[in-house]
Motif scaffolding. Structure first.
Motif, PDB file in Angstrom:
ATOM      1  N   ARG A 200      39.398  72.324  -4.145  1.00  0.00           N
ATOM      2  CA  ARG A 200      39.251  70.893  -4.261  1.00  0.00           C
ATOM      3  C   ARG A 200      39.993  70.091  -3.620  1.00  0.00           C
ATOM      4  O   ARG A 200      39.441  69.131  -2.521  1.00  0.00           O
ATOM      5  CB  ARG A 200      38.828  70.136  -4.804  1.00  0.00           C
ATOM      6  N   ILE A 201      41.332  70.147  -3.336  1.00  0.00           N
ATOM      7  CA  ILE A 201      41.773  68.769  -2.605  1.00  0.00           C
ATOM      8  C   ILE A 201      42.141  68.823  -1.173  1.00  0.00           C
ATOM      9  O   ILE A 201      42.305  68.820  -0.871  1.00  0.00           O
ATOM     10  CB  ILE A 201      43.550  69.341  -3.097  1.00  0.00           C
ATOM     11  N   ILE A 202      42.344  70.761  -1.099  1.00  0.00           N
ATOM     12  CA  ILE A 202      42.061  70.960   0.511  1.00  0.00           C
ATOM     13  C   ILE A 202      40.767  70.406   1.349  1.00  0.00           C
ATOM     14  O   ILE A 202      40.265  70.553   2.432  1.00  0.00           O
ATOM     15  CB  ILE A 202      41.995  72.458   0.959  1.00  0.00           C
ATOM     16  N   ALA A 203      40.075  70.645   0.035  1.00  0.00           N
ATOM     17  CA  ALA A 203      38.508  70.377   0.942  1.00  0.00           C
ATOM     18  C   ALA A 203      38.041  69.073   0.868  1.00  0.00           C
ATOM     19  O   ALA A 203      37.021  68.559   1.357  1.00  0.00           O
ATOM     20  CB  ALA A 203      37.600  71.457   0.393  1.00  0.00           C
ATOM     21  N   GLY A 204      39.134  68.723  -0.056  1.00  0.00           N
ATOM     22  CA  GLY A 204      38.317  66.815  -0.332  1.00  0.00           C
ATOM     23  C   GLY A 204      38.413  65.707   1.242  1.00  0.00           C
ATOM     24  O   GLY A 204      38.983  66.502   2.129  1.00  0.00           O
TER      25      GLY A 204
ATOM     26  N   ARG B 276      49.697  61.729  -5.615  1.00  0.00           N
ATOM     27  CA  ARG B 276      50.140  62.486  -7.471  1.00  0.00           C
ATOM     28  C   ARG B 276      49.792  63.518  -7.475  1.00  0.00           C
ATOM     29  O   ARG B 276      50.044  64.450  -7.752  1.00  0.00           O
ATOM     30  CB  ARG B 276      49.382  61.232  -8.539  1.00  0.00           C
ATOM     31  N   GLU B 277      47.991  64.028  -7.106  1.00  0.00           N
ATOM     32  CA  GLU B 277      47.011  64.761  -7.379  1.00  0.00           C
ATOM     33  C   GLU B 277      47.662  66.174  -6.882  1.00  0.00           C
ATOM     34  O   GLU B 277      47.893  67.238  -7.237  1.00  0.00           O
ATOM     35  CB  GLU B 277      45.740  64.019  -6.829  1.00  0.00           C
ATOM     36  N   ILE B 278      48.309  66.173  -5.648  1.00  0.00           N
ATOM     37  CA  ILE B 278      48.420  66.626  -4.982  1.00  0.00           C
ATOM     38  C   ILE B 278      50.542  67.470  -5.649  1.00  0.00           C
ATOM     39  O   ILE B 278      50.141  68.398  -5.458  1.00  0.00           O
ATOM     40  CB  ILE B 278      49.232  66.458  -3.605  1.00  0.00           C
ATOM     41  N   ASP B 279      51.099  66.897  -5.599  1.00  0.00           N
ATOM     42  CA  ASP B 279      52.499  66.598  -6.272  1.00  0.00           C
ATOM     43  C   ASP B 279      51.986  67.413  -8.286  1.00  0.00           C
ATOM     44  O   ASP B 279      52.867  68.700  -7.835  1.00  0.00           O
ATOM     45  CB  ASP B 279      53.027  66.248  -6.410  1.00  0.00           C
ATOM     46  N   ASN B 280      51.119  67.515  -8.619  1.00  0.00           N
ATOM     47  CA  ASN B 280      50.958  68.212  -9.910  1.00  0.00           C
ATOM     48  C   ASN B 280      50.448  69.636  -9.636  1.00  0.00           C
ATOM     49  O   ASN B 280      50.570  70.251 -10.027  1.00  0.00           O
ATOM     50  CB  ASN B 280      50.233  67.035 -10.793  1.00  0.00           C
TER      51      ASN B 280
ATOM     52  N   LEU C 297      51.284  71.193   0.625  1.00  0.00           N
ATOM     53  CA  LEU C 297      52.435  69.987   1.554  1.00  0.00           C
ATOM     54  C   LEU C 297      51.242  69.647   2.730  1.00  0.00           C
ATOM     55  O   LEU C 297      52.039  68.548   3.116  1.00  0.00           O
ATOM     56  CB  LEU C 297      53.263  71.312   1.635  1.00  0.00           C
ATOM     57  N   ALA C 298      50.604  70.325   3.603  1.00  0.00           N
ATOM     58  CA  ALA C 298      49.830  70.008   4.452  1.00  0.00           C
ATOM     59  C   ALA C 298      49.344  68.635   4.568  1.00  0.00           C
ATOM     60  O   ALA C 298      49.105  67.982   5.128  1.00  0.00           O
ATOM     61  CB  ALA C 298      50.140  71.207   5.632  1.00  0.00           C
ATOM     62  N   ARG C 299      48.026  69.125   3.627  1.00  0.00           N
ATOM     63  CA  ARG C 299      48.101  68.334   3.276  1.00  0.00           C
ATOM     64  C   ARG C 299      48.454  66.950   2.791  1.00  0.00           C
ATOM     65  O   ARG C 299      47.480  65.818   3.117  1.00  0.00           O
ATOM     66  CB  ARG C 299      46.072  68.532   1.698  1.00  0.00           C
ATOM     67  N   LYS C 300      49.330  66.890   2.393  1.00  0.00           N
ATOM     68  CA  LYS C 300      50.247  65.554   1.133  1.00  0.00           C
ATOM     69  C   LYS C 300      50.739  64.945   3.097  1.00  0.00           C
ATOM     70  O   LYS C 300      50.330  63.786   2.883  1.00  0.00           O
ATOM     71  CB  LYS C 300      51.497  66.307   0.672  1.00  0.00           C
TER      72      LYS C 300
ATOM     73  N   ILE D 231      47.387  63.139   5.029  1.00  0.00           N
ATOM     74  CA  ILE D 231      47.263  62.004   3.833  1.00  0.00           C
ATOM     75  C   ILE D 231      47.963  61.367   4.186  1.00  0.00           C
ATOM     76  O   ILE D 231      47.861  59.494   4.251  1.00  0.00           O
ATOM     77  CB  ILE D 231      47.078  62.214   2.701  1.00  0.00           C
ATOM     78  N   GLU D 232      49.230  61.420   4.011  1.00  0.00           N
ATOM     79  CA  GLU D 232      50.659  59.643   4.205  1.00  0.00           C
ATOM     80  C   GLU D 232      50.459  59.507   5.594  1.00  0.00           C
ATOM     81  O   GLU D 232      50.549  57.872   5.647  1.00  0.00           O
ATOM     82  CB  GLU D 232      51.973  60.703   4.443  1.00  0.00           C
ATOM     83  N   GLU D 233      50.428  60.856   6.839  1.00  0.00           N
ATOM     84  CA  GLU D 233      49.863  59.839   8.331  1.00  0.00           C
ATOM     85  C   GLU D 233      49.006  59.189   8.195  1.00  0.00           C
ATOM     86  O   GLU D 233      49.116  58.190   8.929  1.00  0.00           O
ATOM     87  CB  GLU D 233      49.810  61.154   8.917  1.00  0.00           C
ATOM     88  N   ALA D 234      47.543  59.402   7.342  1.00  0.00           N
ATOM     89  CA  ALA D 234      46.244  58.950   8.035  1.00  0.00           C
ATOM     90  C   ALA D 234      46.418  57.349   6.669  1.00  0.00           C
ATOM     91  O   ALA D 234      45.728  56.660   7.527  1.00  0.00           O
ATOM     92  CB  ALA D 234      45.038  59.575   6.680  1.00  0.00           C
TER      93      ALA D 234
END
Length: 215
Positions: free
Chosen positions: A11-15, A38-42, A130-133, A136-139
């Protein structure tokens, strides 16, 4: 547990990250970003916990395999001694025990392969999240300059609530939870980033070497 982790990571990767960032423009971008992180870190913490358990299990399996090999070798020596002493009864007993060990080793070897596969899978999950994180940070960083601040505490709270609900729908999560991240988690993130940069440099060097040979 494993299926739950797989579904959560998926779900996180496909969001839909772009939809998430676009919706944040009408709410509180910082709140949206923090919730996404937070969702990714958890999830990363959860996967690393399972990864640690799997490594402990692999160690135990590997140790048992080594013990089985030693027992098998010692039995062989005892069987040979029994044969020289013409004690076929003892030799047969030793061979029977060897056969039991061989059957058990087969199961242990299979368990080791499965454990190694799980470790590789979990590590892949961590790397992917971590790649997804980073994405998101860059976006959000790109949108931050153009983001409008929402004035008025009541309006801001309502906008943030709408944004959080939208994020939950996109990422498939429930209510946000407080991450339990320690200094060790931060260190692991840093190590993962260093490893990633090292792999990038190795791949670049290999590409340069290949291109040089073709010139």
């Amino acid at each position: 547990m494993k299926d739950t982790i797989t579904q959560r990571v998926s779900r996180i990767i496909a969001g839909n990250m772009h939809a998430l960032v676009d919706m944040a423009e009408n709410a509180n971008p910082k709140a949206m970003q923090q919730q996404a992180i937070r969702e990714i870190d958890n999830a990363v913490t959860e996967v690393r916990t399972e990864l640690g358990k799997e490594k402990v299990e692999l160690h135990a399996i590997t140790k048992r395999i080594a013990e089985a090999k030693t027992d098998h070798a010692e039995l062989l020596q005892q069987i040979e001694t029994a044969v020289r002493e013409e004690r076929d009864d003892l030799a047969e007993a030793g061979i029977a025990r060897q056969m039991d060990i061989e059957v058990q080793r087969g199961v242990l070897e299979e368990a080791r392969s499965l454990s190694e596969a799980d470790i590789k899978k979990y590590q892949g999950y961590v790397d992917a999240m971590l790649a997804r994180k980073r994405e998101i940070e860059e976006a959000f960083a790109q949108k931050e300059a153009a983001a409008k601040e929402v004035h008025g505490s009541g309006t801001a709270k309502a906008a943030v609530d709408r944004a959080e609900n939208a994020y939950n729908r996109i990422m498939g999560g429930g209510a946000p939870v407080t991450p339990q991240r320690s200094d060790d988690e931060a260190a692991l993130d840093e190590l993962a980033e260093l490893d990633r940069k090292s792999r990038i440099q190795s791949r670049l060097s290999a590409l340069k070497s290949t291109m040089k040979r073709h010139d």
